[in-house]
Design an enzyme around this catalytic site. Structure first.
Site, PDB file in Angstrom:
ATOM      1  N   GLY A   1       0.797  -1.220   0.000  1.00  0.00           N
ATOM      2  CA  GLY A   1       0.000   0.000   0.000  1.00  0.00           C
ATOM      3  C   GLY A   1       0.825   1.263   0.000  1.00  0.00           C
TER       4      GLY A   1
ATOM      5  N   ASP B   1      -1.759  -7.489  11.053  1.00  0.00           N
ATOM      6  CA  ASP B   1      -2.781  -6.886  10.184  1.00  0.00           C
ATOM      7  C   ASP B   1      -3.920  -7.883   9.965  1.00  0.00           C
ATOM      8  OD1 ASP B   1      -3.973  -4.952   8.574  1.00  0.00           O
ATOM      9  OD2 ASP B   1      -2.838  -5.472   6.783  1.00  0.00           O
TER      10      ASP B   1
ATOM     11  N   ALA C   1      -5.474  -9.087   0.891  1.00  0.00           N
ATOM     12  CA  ALA C   1      -6.053  -8.049   1.754  1.00  0.00           C
ATOM     13  C   ALA C   1      -5.434  -8.231   3.142  1.00  0.00           C
ATOM     14  CB  ALA C   1      -7.569  -8.197   1.778  1.00  0.00           C
TER      15      ALA C   1
ATOM     16  N   HIS D   1       2.341 -11.313   1.836  1.00  0.00           N
ATOM     17  CA  HIS D   1       2.382  -9.857   1.672  1.00  0.00           C
ATOM     18  C   HIS D   1       3.764  -9.352   1.293  1.00  0.00           C
ATOM     19  CE1 HIS D   1      -1.521 -10.066   3.683  1.00  0.00           C
ATOM     20  NE2 HIS D   1      -1.724  -8.814   3.317  1.00  0.00           N
TER      21      HIS D   1
END
Length: 382
Positions: free
Chosen positions: A219, A273, A307, A250
């Site tokens: 991100g 997360d 996500a 990730h």
């Protein structure tokens, strides 16, 4: 109540003590000693290691509950108790981007009930948003994204009874530097992420007072030779804290290793997360207002991109050792003391230290979790 823990190793902040005994007195850590008094009560963990309880400063949900639900039982019961099975003894419930009123409700519930947590201790709140940019919205709703205003923080902080400890933003948004200065002066840690900032904009945010980077690499604008971006700023600001999601999805282990080499274990914060599906079977789940599919060890958007994770912090600590990019002592530090330091909590948790609450974990020699203790009492057995 007085007893002694016997183990092969004890992970202290900057030292690993070999063998011996750790005194536990009235739910608090006492001294480490080579021998114990005659007839002392000893809990024998020979062949195993003792580490401070893990500190998760960025976690959305666990076991079917989510911070965004703003439900007392979900956060103080399901999440708090469930996290003991992940070795977590302190955590920050983390709502996503939302309306002012939606986040106010989260503050009210957590601020009024945090002391009722039945397991891992609620040490503060992290707002991952809403001051982000659409270019890197991730699994968050862009309709709520906006420029940061102090009046919102003031409202939320009042409702939270001062428990709003950490807020994320994209430093390129209008008025960010002024906001960062005011928010940090008010005692809120500012984390940068979900951002398309240039290197210059990112460093300006740090100079204004921000000190944490939200889930490094994910991100945010990447590093190129012409525009170093957010990632370049992370690598080139040594006194800042870099969050990492070490689930193998990730961030590749090689990329995580680069950050660890550049920042050091004392400035890398292992986070999960994780969303409500953590600790539950595969299948469809809701992340905020979006449906995600949990499979293959992660949560996936319909676009095929990852996500929020379903990682547990004890697994992250084990992963970085298994990947060969951290020693056990470094891994423990990145999962306990460094997260606590990053949010100003190292005076109450994140380390084995005399007179601190005896929140600790027992590790097997392969770094798997064997047990979790809270205030000197065993609350989870693997």
């Amino acid at each position: 109540m007085l007893y002694y823990i016997k183990a092969d190793q004890f992970f202290y902040p900057y030292d690993v003590k070999k063998g011996g005994y750790l005194e536990i007195k009235d739910g608090k850590f006492g001294e480490w000693m080579a021998q114990v008094p005659e007839n002392a009560k000893v809990v024998d963990y020979s062949g195993q290691w003792i580490a401070p309880g893990l500190v998760d400063t960025h976690i959305h949900g666990f076991g079917g509950a989510d911070s965004q639900d703003a439900e007392v039982e979900g956060i103080m019961g399901t999440m708090s108790e469930g996290l003991l099975s992940a070795g977590v003894t302190s955590f920050f419930p983390t709502p996503l981007t939302d309306s002012h009123e939606g986040l106010l409700k989260c503050c009210e519930v957590i601020g009024e009930h945090y002391a009722e947590a039945r397991g891992a201790k609620v040490r503060g709140i992290f707002f991952e948003g809403p001051f982000f940019t659409e270019e890197h919205k991730g699994a968050q709703n862009p309709k709520y994204m906006r420029d940061a205003k102090m009046w919102e923080i003031d409202d939320w902080q009042k409702a939270a009874h001062g428990m709003l400890k950490k807020v994320g933003l994209a430093p390129e948004r209008d008025g960010s530097e002024d906001f960062i200065r005011k928010a940090t002066q008010a005692g809120v840690k500012i984390a940068l992420g979900h951002s398309n900032a240039t290197y210059k904009e990112a460093v300006a945010g740090i100079e204004a007072g921000a000190s944490i980077w939200i889930h490094t690499f994910n991100g945010m604008s990447g590093l190129t030779h012409k525009e170093p971006g957010m990632v370049g700023a992370i690598l080139n600001t040594p006194n800042t804290y870099a969050e990492l999601i070490c689930d193998g999805h990730h961030v590749r282990p090689e990329a995580a290793e680069i950050i660890m080499k550049m920042k050091g274990a004392d400035h890398v914060v292992l986070i999960t997360d994780s969303m409500r599906a953590a600790g539950l079977p595969d299948g469809p789940y809701m992340l905020g207002e979006f449906e995600v599919e949990v499979r293959d060890g992660a949560a996936w958007l319909p676009t095929g991109r990852p996500a929020a994770s379903i990682l547990t912090l004890s697994t992250a600590v084990k992963n970085v050792v298994d990947w060969g990019i951290a020693t056990p002592a470094e891994a423990v530090m990145m999962g306990s003391l460094t997260p606590a330091k990053s949010v100003g909590l190292d005076d109450v948790c994140g380390q084995i230290k005399t007179d601190y609450a005896a929140d600790f974990i027992v590790l097997n020699q392969d770094m798997s979790l064997a047990a979790t203790y809270l205030d000197g009492e065993k609350r989870y057995q693997a």
